[in-house]
Scaffold this motif. Structure first.
Motif, PDB file in Angstrom:
ATOM      1  N   VAL A 376     -39.080 -16.095  48.638  1.00 34.62           N
ATOM      2  CA  VAL A 376     -38.037 -16.232  47.504  1.00 34.62           C
ATOM      3  C   VAL A 376     -36.571 -16.214  48.170  1.00 34.62           C
ATOM      4  N   TYR A 377     -36.484 -15.512  49.129  1.00 32.12           N
ATOM      5  CA  TYR A 377     -35.197 -15.306  49.633  1.00 32.12           C
ATOM      6  C   TYR A 377     -34.707 -16.381  50.847  1.00 32.12           C
ATOM      7  N   ARG A 378     -35.816 -17.307  51.143  1.00 34.00           N
ATOM      8  CA  ARG A 378     -35.448 -18.332  51.840  1.00 34.00           C
ATOM      9  C   ARG A 378     -35.255 -19.631  51.044  1.00 34.00           C
ATOM     10  N   VAL A 379     -35.534 -19.884  49.796  1.00 29.61           N
ATOM     11  CA  VAL A 379     -35.004 -20.672  48.805  1.00 29.61           C
ATOM     12  C   VAL A 379     -33.672 -20.864  48.845  1.00 29.61           C
ATOM     13  N   ASP A 380     -32.977 -19.775  48.344  1.00 34.03           N
ATOM     14  CA  ASP A 380     -31.453 -19.831  48.445  1.00 34.03           C
ATOM     15  C   ASP A 380     -30.977 -18.695  49.479  1.00 34.03           C
ATOM     16  N   GLY A 381     -30.772 -18.829  50.727  1.00 37.61           N
ATOM     17  CA  GLY A 381     -30.682 -17.776  51.717  1.00 37.61           C
ATOM     18  C   GLY A 381     -29.368 -17.227  51.546  1.00 37.61           C
ATOM     19  N   ALA A 382     -28.416 -17.545  50.828  1.00 36.46           N
ATOM     20  CA  ALA A 382     -26.987 -17.033  50.728  1.00 36.46           C
ATOM     21  C   ALA A 382     -27.048 -15.648  50.167  1.00 36.46           C
ATOM     22  N   LEU A 383     -26.093 -14.852  50.835  1.00 38.19           N
ATOM     23  CA  LEU A 383     -26.010 -13.431  50.149  1.00 38.19           C
ATOM     24  C   LEU A 383     -25.029 -13.589  48.985  1.00 38.19           C
ATOM     25  N   SER A 384     -25.510 -13.879  47.897  1.00 36.16           N
ATOM     26  CA  SER A 384     -24.674 -14.113  46.700  1.00 36.16           C
ATOM     27  C   SER A 384     -25.068 -13.285  45.522  1.00 36.16           C
ATOM     28  N   ASP A 385     -24.314 -13.213  44.364  1.00 40.87           N
ATOM     29  CA  ASP A 385     -24.887 -12.513  42.884  1.00 40.87           C
ATOM     30  C   ASP A 385     -25.842 -13.539  42.504  1.00 40.87           C
ATOM     31  N   GLU A 386     -25.601 -14.822  42.519  1.00 44.05           N
ATOM     32  CA  GLU A 386     -26.452 -15.676  41.888  1.00 44.05           C
ATOM     33  C   GLU A 386     -27.822 -15.784  42.754  1.00 44.05           C
ATOM     34  N   ALA A 387     -27.939 -15.633  43.889  1.00 41.57           N
ATOM     35  CA  ALA A 387     -29.062 -15.659  44.634  1.00 41.57           C
ATOM     36  C   ALA A 387     -29.790 -14.374  44.129  1.00 41.57           C
ATOM     37  N   ASN A 388     -29.128 -12.960  44.077  1.00 41.57           N
ATOM     38  CA  ASN A 388     -29.723 -11.935  43.615  1.00 41.57           C
ATOM     39  C   ASN A 388     -30.392 -12.257  42.318  1.00 41.57           C
ATOM     40  N   ARG A 389     -29.639 -12.795  41.352  1.00 35.82           N
ATOM     41  CA  ARG A 389     -30.206 -12.848  39.938  1.00 35.82           C
ATOM     42  C   ARG A 389     -31.277 -13.743  39.842  1.00 35.82           C
ATOM     43  N   ALA A 390     -31.321 -14.972  40.413  1.00 38.05           N
ATOM     44  CA  ALA A 390     -32.546 -15.767  40.712  1.00 38.05           C
ATOM     45  C   ALA A 390     -33.762 -15.219  41.311  1.00 38.05           C
ATOM     46  N   GLN A 391     -33.309 -14.319  42.213  1.00 39.17           N
ATOM     47  CA  GLN A 391     -34.533 -13.614  42.768  1.00 39.17           C
ATOM     48  C   GLN A 391     -35.245 -12.527  41.752  1.00 39.17           C
ATOM     49  N   ASP A 392     -34.366 -11.708  41.072  1.00 44.38           N
ATOM     50  CA  ASP A 392     -34.866 -10.726  40.101  1.00 44.38           C
ATOM     51  C   ASP A 392     -35.519 -11.468  39.055  1.00 44.38           C
ATOM     52  N   ALA A 393     -35.326 -12.719  38.747  1.00 46.94           N
ATOM     53  CA  ALA A 393     -35.590 -13.434  37.544  1.00 46.94           C
ATOM     54  C   ALA A 393     -37.092 -13.889  38.008  1.00 46.94           C
ATOM     55  N   TYR A 394     -37.252 -14.151  39.348  1.00 44.26           N
ATOM     56  CA  TYR A 394     -38.650 -14.615  39.597  1.00 44.26           C
ATOM     57  C   TYR A 394     -39.541 -13.489  39.572  1.00 44.26           C
ATOM     58  N   PHE A 395     -39.024 -12.341  40.054  1.00 41.86           N
ATOM     59  CA  PHE A 395     -40.042 -11.117  40.137  1.00 41.86           C
ATOM     60  C   PHE A 395     -40.487 -10.929  38.530  1.00 41.86           C
ATOM     61  N   THR A 396     -39.656 -10.972  37.667  1.00 41.89           N
ATOM     62  CA  THR A 396     -39.895 -10.575  36.335  1.00 41.89           C
ATOM     63  C   THR A 396     -41.039 -11.879  35.779  1.00 41.89           C
ATOM     64  N   SER A 397     -40.573 -12.967  36.081  1.00 42.71           N
ATOM     65  CA  SER A 397     -41.658 -13.963  35.756  1.00 42.71           C
ATOM     66  C   SER A 397     -42.992 -13.796  36.080  1.00 42.71           C
TER      67      SER A 397
END
Length: 620
Positions: A376-397
């Motif tokens: 999940v961290y390699r889909v969007d490798g940028a260190l950004s808030d958007e990446a953080n939220r996308a990753q957390d959303a994936y966890f909760t899904s």
């Protein structure tokens, strides 16, 4: 032939007045009676012992014959078992142990047990026969007959049926523990080799099965209440991301609120770390010494943000901090807080089967860990808030999909039990309840995640890790631990050494230097490190009264900092592991008053289970 049993009292025989004048006084009877009984035992003991000895061989053979059947039944309940329970094996075991137990219910056996020295062997055989009979009759037969179907209906859990199932299982496990305790209390020092060997063969499968009782029985007792049998419950589930280490496992990022009511489970809120208020001070006060310890060296203070509720190795504290953050940010006071990592989820997926996510993808027991902790961290490798939220959303899904499967009855119960036991053994599943009775049961079940205490049997050591790069590099970390001890001093003190080897396997990743790995590599430049280097704060928790001697990295003494947590000494240092490197850390501690105690060890659960070799034997 009439049989006289222990406790038998002869009927009173009427006598004439003249005859009674010649009877001995009651005082003389009280003196003579033990002598008469002793004489009878001496005279009849040899014959009774010989008779019972012949029967003991039959009893032993019956018990030994039942051992493979009992072991097969225990194995059939194991989640890895390829087939179900063999009803014929259960019947054969019941017949064998039943005959064995009945064969010891004899007068000659009762007498033989009271013969000095040799009687201990007859007592051991009878105890083993009775214990095995109780286990088959009151544990295996009832548990294997429990109905496992119909636990869900119309998208709801049948809490009444689940409650009955849980309570019956808890009672059976407690009964099993009682019988194993009977066997453990036997004095085996005077047993003949043949008896000792047979006893061990009977006890081994029972003891192995009994270990489940310690973990499961307390939880089963409280499970109906947690599932909402007595009213609605709100349960917060925290995801520990073990790719970024914290003492209890990993940072707590994404979290969800599950509402349970009338058997229905629903995920009512899904939150990312950014949805919580961050603080400069702990939201729940720390003990003063722990507060000083966790303020040192620029590390984030325990209990200040949702990320840091797992940074102190005491989940009873971390869960209360998480509860306070939920109440402050979202007005919810959870009844229960649970922390789980993706490895524990992979164990659960063995019981549910693959889950389908909202984006159409599928996760299995084999793919969930690499996907959640790396992919999940390699889909969007940028260190950004958007990446953080996308990753957390994936966890909760993933949680939403699992809850849907559980509510739909998609669960292999034996596999689920195995998943629970493995996750608890590896400390990947932690829980806390606001209810004191439930919390006590949670601690007894080994899922409370509280600081271990010194007991009469062992002294506790812990080695806990915290990522110091803000990375997800611990996905590539491998750890081996060994625990050794020096000679026992006359005053009962002893030096204990905790040694850990850390290996960084990221060198096998050819894309390390690409943008795909920016998020995984973390803030290495801030720490003055090369890309891909792992830096960890390693904290050694010692038993009360112990003194740290030295820290060594690759055999060379290194500086360390000393503090304490709730009175327990703590020492820590920082280690750096380059890509492809293997770095060893050793810590020596002098433990006073260790006596005959051994060492218990716990550490931070990693993405790959840590290999622990504990070679400390008791001095006694």
């Amino acid at each position: 032939m009439s049989v006289i049993r222990a406790g038998w009292i002869p009927p009173e025989v009427p006598v004439s007045r003249s005859a009674s004048a010649h009877r001995p006084s009651r005082r003389r009877i009280s003196v003579l009676l033990p002598c008469l009984i002793g004489g009878a035992l001496l005279v009849g003991g040899a014959a009774a012992t010989a008779s019972a000895a012949a029967q003991a061989l039959v009893v032993r053979d019956e018990l030994v014959a039942a051992v493979p059947e009992i072991d097969a039944l225990r194995s059939s309940i194991d989640p890895a078992a390829p087939v179900g329970v063999d009803a014929a094996a259960l019947e054969r075991a019941a017949d064998s142990v039943g005959r064995a137990a009945r064969s010891t219910d004899r007068l000659d056996w009762w007498i033989a047990e009271r013969v000095p020295v040799i009687g201990t062997n007859f007592e051991a055989v009878r105890t083993a026969a009775e214990a095995a009979d109780v286990v088959v009759r009151d544990v295996l037969e009832p548990v294997l007959a429990l109905p496992l179907d119909g636990l869900t209906a119309e998208g709801r859990l049948d809490t009444e049926k689940l409650g009955s199932l849980a309570r019956a299982s808890a009672h059976a496990l407690e009964t099993l523990q009682e019988q194993v305790a009977r066997l453990d209390r036997l004095n085996r020092s005077a047993l003949l080799p043949q008896v000792s060997e047979a006893l061990e063969r009977v006890a081994a499968p029972l003891q192995e099965a009994s270990s489940l009782g310690t973990t499961l029985a307390p939880v089963l007792r409280t499970l109906p209440g947690v599932l909402g049998e007595g009213g609605p419950r709100d349960v917060v589930v925290l995801f520990q991301n073990s790719a970024e280490s914290r003492a209890l496992g990993g940072i707590a990022g994404a979290s969800v609120l599950i509402h349970l009511e009338d058997g229905a489970l629903s995920v009512t809120r899904s939150l990312a770390a950014a949805d919580f208020i961050a603080h400069g001070e702990p939201v729940v006060s720390l003990p003063s010494d722990a507060d000083a310890l966790y303020r040192s060296d620029g590390f984030a203070l325990a209990g200040t943000t949702i990320h840091e509720v797992t940074s102190r190795p005491d989940f009873s504290y971390g869960a209360r901090a998480a509860s306070a953050l939920w109440q402050e940010s979202h007005g919810i006071a959870p009844d229960v807080v649970i922390a789980v990592d993706p490895v524990a989820l992979s164990y659960l997926l063995r019981a549910t089967g693959p889950v389908s996510l909202e984006d159409g993808s599928t996760l299995t027991a084999d793919t969930v860990v690499p996907q959640l902790l790396n992919g999940v961290y390699r889909v969007d490798g940028a260190l950004s808030d958007e990446a953080n939220r996308a990753q957390d959303a994936y966890f909760t899904s993933v949680v939403r999909a699992l809850v849907a499967d559980l509510q739909g009855g998609e669960l292999d119960l034996p596999q689920a039990v195995g998943a629970w036991v493995q996750a608890v053994d590896e400390r990947r599943l932690l829980a806390w309840s606001a209810d004191r009775v439930e919390q006590r049961a949670i601690v007894l079940a080994g899922v409370g995640g509280v600081l271990p205490e010194t007991t009469g049997e062992h002294v506790p050591f812990g080695l806990y890790l915290a990522d110091a790069v803000g990375s997800k590099l611990e996905f590539y970390l491998r750890q081996d631990v060994s625990v050794t001890a020096g000679a026992c001093a006359a005053d009962g003190s002893r030096t204990v050494t905790i040694a850990s080897a850390f290996t960084n396997t990221i060198d096998a990743e050819p894309a390390l230097d690409t943008g795909e790995f920016d998020y995984i590599a973390g803030l290495y430049e801030r720490e003055g490190l090369a890309r891909g280097q792992i830096r960890l704060r390693a904290m050694v928790y010692l038993p009360e009264g112990a003194q740290i001697g030295s820290f060594r990295i690759d055999g060379v003494e290194t500086p360390f900092t000393v503090g304490s947590d709730s009175g327990r000494p703590v020492a820590y240092t920082t280690i750096t592991v380059a890509p492809g490197a293997r770095v060893s850390l050793e810590a020596d501690a002098l433990v006073p008053g260790m006596g005959g105690r051994t060492v218990s060890f716990e550490g931070t659960p990693g993405v790959v289970p840590t290999t622990v070799q504990n070679a400390v034997d008791s001095c006694r």
